[in-house]
Scaffold this active site. Structure first.
Site, PDB file in Angstrom:
ATOM      1  N   HIS A  97      -8.265 -27.755 -12.061  1.00  9.85           N
ATOM      2  CA  HIS A  97      -8.202 -27.054 -13.285  1.00  9.85           C
ATOM      3  C   HIS A  97      -6.822 -27.268 -13.615  1.00  9.85           C
ATOM      4  O   HIS A  97      -5.487 -27.705 -13.066  1.00  9.85           O
ATOM      5  CB  HIS A  97      -8.925 -25.825 -13.760  1.00  9.85           C
ATOM      6  N   HIS A  99      -3.581 -26.355 -16.003  1.00 10.46           N
ATOM      7  CA  HIS A  99      -2.754 -25.332 -17.099  1.00 10.46           C
ATOM      8  C   HIS A  99      -2.035 -25.894 -18.073  1.00 10.46           C
ATOM      9  O   HIS A  99      -1.497 -27.089 -17.951  1.00 10.46           O
ATOM     10  CB  HIS A  99      -2.080 -24.093 -16.194  1.00 10.46           C
TER      11      HIS A  99
END
Length: 117
Positions: A97, A99
């Site tokens: 992932h 940010h």
């Protein structure tokens, strides 16, 4: 998909954006308001294990979410954008992932760059 992975368990109703290979959610523990996570739909441990197509999908989603965040909050003047890869780097959920953290005037500043010695 991993049954134990919290990102794999997120239902599309919680998504704030998506494309064929990635989706976006608001961070459950945001560093700043509108902090968003960009996540490949395929379960993969870190960003270095994603395919070129997944990386491009994440990038396109980042561009879309950046515009949306700026539309929601005109005070946003910059972003932190990146990924923690591996436990030693602070990765907490082992599903890749990125940010996308909006930054506004008056935020706690990021650490200063150090000049070359």
């Amino acid at each position: 998909m991993s049954a134990l992975c919290p990102f794999c368990a997120i239902t599309p109703t919680a998504w704030v954006g998506e494309n064929d290979l990635a989706f976006a959610i608001r961070d459950k523990f945001p560093v700043r308001p509108l902090h968003t996570l960009l996540i490949p739909k395929r379960h993969v441990q870190d960003i270095f294990e994603t395919t070129p197509e997944e990386r491009e999908a994440l990038h396109q989603l980042a561009l879309e979410r950046r515009s949306a965040i700026r539309g929601e909050d005109p005070d946003v003047q910059g972003f932190n954008f990146g990924s923690n890869i591996g436990e030693a780097a602070g990765q907490k959920i082992f599903h890749a992932h990125l940010h996308l953290i909006p930054r506004r005037p008056g935020d706690t500043p990021p650490p200063p760059a150090r000049p070359n010695d």
